[in-house]
Design a protein around this motif. Sequence first.
Motif, mmCIF file in Angstrom:
data_model
loop_
_atom_site.group_PDB
_atom_site.id
_atom_site.type_symbol
_atom_site.label_atom_id
_atom_site.label_comp_id
_atom_site.label_asym_id
_atom_site.label_seq_id
_atom_site.Cartn_x
_atom_site.Cartn_y
_atom_site.Cartn_z
ATOM 1 N N GLY A 16 3.976 -6.917 2.403
ATOM 2 C CA GLY A 16 2.530 -6.895 2.604
ATOM 3 C C GLY A 16 1.812 -6.067 1.563
ATOM 4 O O GLY A 16 0.736 -6.442 1.080
ATOM 5 N N ILE A 17 2.406 -4.942 1.184
ATOM 6 C CA ILE A 17 1.812 -4.081 0.159
ATOM 7 C C ILE A 17 1.832 -4.790 -1.195
ATOM 8 O O ILE A 17 0.821 -4.856 -1.886
ATOM 9 C CB ILE A 17 2.552 -2.728 0.079
ATOM 10 N N ARG A 18 2.998 -5.320 -1.569
ATOM 11 C CA ARG A 18 3.141 -5.972 -2.878
ATOM 12 C C ARG A 18 2.238 -7.193 -3.045
ATOM 13 O O ARG A 18 1.760 -7.476 -4.131
ATOM 14 C CB ARG A 18 4.588 -6.415 -3.093
ATOM 15 N N HIS A 19 2.062 -7.925 -1.982
ATOM 16 C CA HIS A 19 1.346 -9.198 -2.052
ATOM 17 C C HIS A 19 -0.004 -9.147 -1.332
ATOM 18 O O HIS A 19 -0.521 -10.186 -0.928
ATOM 19 C CB HIS A 19 2.214 -10.317 -1.455
ATOM 20 N N SER A 20 -0.576 -7.975 -1.209
ATOM 21 C CA SER A 20 -1.798 -7.807 -0.414
ATOM 22 C C SER A 20 -2.938 -8.708 -0.886
ATOM 23 O O SER A 20 -3.659 -9.262 -0.050
ATOM 24 C CB SER A 20 -2.240 -6.347 -0.403
ATOM 25 N N ARG B 251 -2.930 -3.552 4.782
ATOM 26 C CA ARG B 251 -3.891 -2.460 4.944
ATOM 27 C C ARG B 251 -3.440 -1.198 4.219
ATOM 28 O O ARG B 251 -4.262 -0.420 3.743
ATOM 29 C CB ARG B 251 -4.121 -2.186 6.420
ATOM 30 N N LEU B 252 -2.140 -0.987 4.141
ATOM 31 C CA LEU B 252 -1.616 0.186 3.433
ATOM 32 C C LEU B 252 -1.782 0.079 1.916
ATOM 33 O O LEU B 252 -1.817 1.094 1.221
ATOM 34 C CB LEU B 252 -0.128 0.374 3.744
ATOM 35 N N THR C 187 1.724 -8.967 12.526
ATOM 36 C CA THR C 187 1.120 -7.639 12.681
ATOM 37 C C THR C 187 1.705 -6.671 11.664
ATOM 38 O O THR C 187 0.985 -5.858 11.068
ATOM 39 C CB THR C 187 1.342 -7.116 14.110
ATOM 40 N N GLU C 188 3.005 -6.746 11.435
ATOM 41 C CA GLU C 188 3.652 -5.866 10.468
ATOM 42 C C GLU C 188 3.207 -6.204 9.043
ATOM 43 O O GLU C 188 3.025 -5.305 8.215
ATOM 44 C CB GLU C 188 5.174 -5.947 10.601
ATOM 45 N N LEU C 189 3.016 -7.476 8.754
ATOM 46 C CA LEU C 189 2.484 -7.868 7.453
ATOM 47 C C LEU C 189 1.083 -7.290 7.262
ATOM 48 O O LEU C 189 0.760 -6.767 6.192
ATOM 49 C CB LEU C 189 2.415 -9.392 7.336
ATOM 50 N N ARG C 190 0.255 -7.370 8.306
ATOM 51 C CA ARG C 190 -1.112 -6.837 8.234
ATOM 52 C C ARG C 190 -1.086 -5.333 7.959
ATOM 53 O O ARG C 190 -1.903 -4.821 7.197
ATOM 54 C CB ARG C 190 -1.865 -7.133 9.541
#
Length: 73
Positions: free
Chosen positions: A28-32, A62-63, A55-58
């Motif tokens: 999620g961070i890398r591909h935000s 957000r991070l 939810t974990e991807l979100r």
Amino acid sequence: MSDIVDELKQTVAAAGKGDKVVAIHLFGIRHSQRLDGMNLHDLAERAGIGKSFGTELRKGVRLADHVSLKVKC
């Protein structure tokens, strides 16, 4: 969307024992930017990891504005 689904599948499959959720957060961070505006529950379900992992991807997305990733040597 199929390319990012495949990338997520591979990322989770390559995650070490006990590191599945961390791998999803990092994805999620890398591909935000790519994930912005995407239905992440649908993405997670299509990747075969379970809809609830959206939810974990979100969380990772957000991070992304608050962290920087280190390059592992």
